[in-house]
Design a protein around this motif. Structure first.
Motif, PDB file in Angstrom:
ATOM      1  N   ARG A   4      15.017  14.787  13.289  1.00 46.89           N
ATOM      2  CA  ARG A   4      15.264  14.288  14.643  1.00 46.89           C
ATOM      3  C   ARG A   4      14.221  13.216  14.904  1.00 46.89           C
ATOM      4  NH1 ARG A   4      14.210  15.435  20.456  1.00 46.89           N
ATOM      5  NH2 ARG A   4      16.226  15.262  21.515  1.00 46.89           N
ATOM      6  N   SER A   5      14.701  11.977  15.035  1.00 49.42           N
ATOM      7  CA  SER A   5      13.808  10.847  15.227  1.00 49.42           C
ATOM      8  C   SER A   5      13.782  10.438  16.692  1.00 49.42           C
ATOM      9  CB  SER A   5      14.263   9.660  14.371  1.00 49.42           C
ATOM     10  OG  SER A   5      14.208   9.997  13.001  1.00 49.42           O
ATOM     11  N   ALA A   6      12.585  10.371  17.249  1.00 47.37           N
ATOM     12  CA  ALA A   6      12.379   9.859  18.600  1.00 47.37           C
ATOM     13  C   ALA A   6      11.948   8.403  18.452  1.00 47.37           C
ATOM     14  CB  ALA A   6      11.313  10.658  19.332  1.00 47.37           C
ATOM     15  N   ASP A  61       9.246  11.374  13.645  1.00 46.90           N
ATOM     16  CA  ASP A  61      10.268  12.080  12.870  1.00 46.90           C
ATOM     17  C   ASP A  61       9.903  13.564  12.821  1.00 46.90           C
ATOM     18  OD1 ASP A  61      11.868   9.846  12.102  1.00 46.90           O
ATOM     19  OD2 ASP A  61      10.375   9.330  10.585  1.00 46.90           O
ATOM     20  N   ARG A  79       8.824  23.301  24.299  1.00 47.53           N
ATOM     21  CA  ARG A  79       9.295  21.926  24.520  1.00 47.53           C
ATOM     22  C   ARG A  79       8.840  21.392  25.872  1.00 47.53           C
ATOM     23  NH1 ARG A  79      15.142  19.125  25.175  1.00 47.53           N
ATOM     24  NH2 ARG A  79      14.439  17.026  24.617  1.00 47.53           N
ATOM     25  N   ARG A  83       6.866  18.018  26.339  1.00 44.78           N
ATOM     26  CA  ARG A  83       7.374  16.927  27.182  1.00 44.78           C
ATOM     27  C   ARG A  83       6.321  16.487  28.199  1.00 44.78           C
ATOM     28  NH1 ARG A  83      13.703  17.411  28.286  1.00 44.78           N
ATOM     29  NH2 ARG A  83      13.128  15.541  29.405  1.00 44.78           N
ATOM     30  N   VAL A  97      13.155   5.346  25.261  1.00 41.13           N
ATOM     31  CA  VAL A  97      13.016   6.323  24.173  1.00 41.13           C
ATOM     32  C   VAL A  97      14.362   6.986  23.996  1.00 41.13           C
ATOM     33  CG1 VAL A  97      11.854   8.430  23.389  1.00 41.13           C
ATOM     34  CG2 VAL A  97      10.592   6.735  24.772  1.00 41.13           C
ATOM     35  N   TYR A  98      14.819   7.047  22.750  1.00 38.93           N
ATOM     36  CA  TYR A  98      16.067   7.742  22.454  1.00 38.93           C
ATOM     37  C   TYR A  98      15.906   8.483  21.137  1.00 38.93           C
ATOM     38  CZ  TYR A  98      16.939   3.495  19.694  1.00 38.93           C
ATOM     39  OH  TYR A  98      16.819   2.438  18.813  1.00 38.93           O
ATOM     40  N   HIS A  99      16.849   9.388  20.881  1.00 37.14           N
ATOM     41  CA  HIS A  99      16.755  10.254  19.701  1.00 37.14           C
ATOM     42  C   HIS A  99      17.969  10.070  18.800  1.00 37.14           C
ATOM     43  CE1 HIS A  99      14.197  12.055  22.772  1.00 37.14           C
ATOM     44  NE2 HIS A  99      13.444  12.402  21.761  1.00 37.14           N
TER      45      HIS A  99
END
Length: 106
Positions: A4-6, A61, A79, A83, A97-99
């Motif tokens: 999961r990439s931010a 990542d 989480r 956050r 920012v997106y994933h």
């Protein structure tokens, strides 16, 4: 393996980059490392952009063994703590920012 990439697409003012990068390494990475079921986390910062590429500043990542492990980490109470740590350290970043979630065949 699930990754999961931010993606931090945008910029940090040149005078703020050193402090921002340090904050990501010393505050945000340790917070992310506390996710349950997380196998690994890596921070990548763009070295050389290709002409016409999106303005990506850096990428986190997060590696999980499965989608179920990723979902459990994202649903965890941890989480919310993560956050908060991220939000507290993002003031210098201008952008979005997106994933993206990848399935890595090894």
């Amino acid at each position: 393996m699930i990754i999961r990439s931010a993606v931090l697409e945008g910029h940090v003012a040149p005078g703020d980059q050193e402090a921002f990068d340090h904050s990501m390494r010393t505050h945000v990475l340790p917070a992310i490392r506390s996710y349950p079921r997380l196998r690994d986390v890596r921070l990548r910062k763009l070295a050389v952009p290709e002409a016409g590429a999106p303005d990506v500043y850096m990428i986190f990542d997060l590696y999980f063994d499965s989608l179920a492990d990723m979902d459990a980490a994202l649903a965890s109470e941890t989480r919310q703590v993560v956050r908060k740590a991220i939000a507290e350290n993002m003031a210098a970043f201008q952008g979005r920012v997106y994933h993206l979630v990848f399935n890595e065949d090894t």
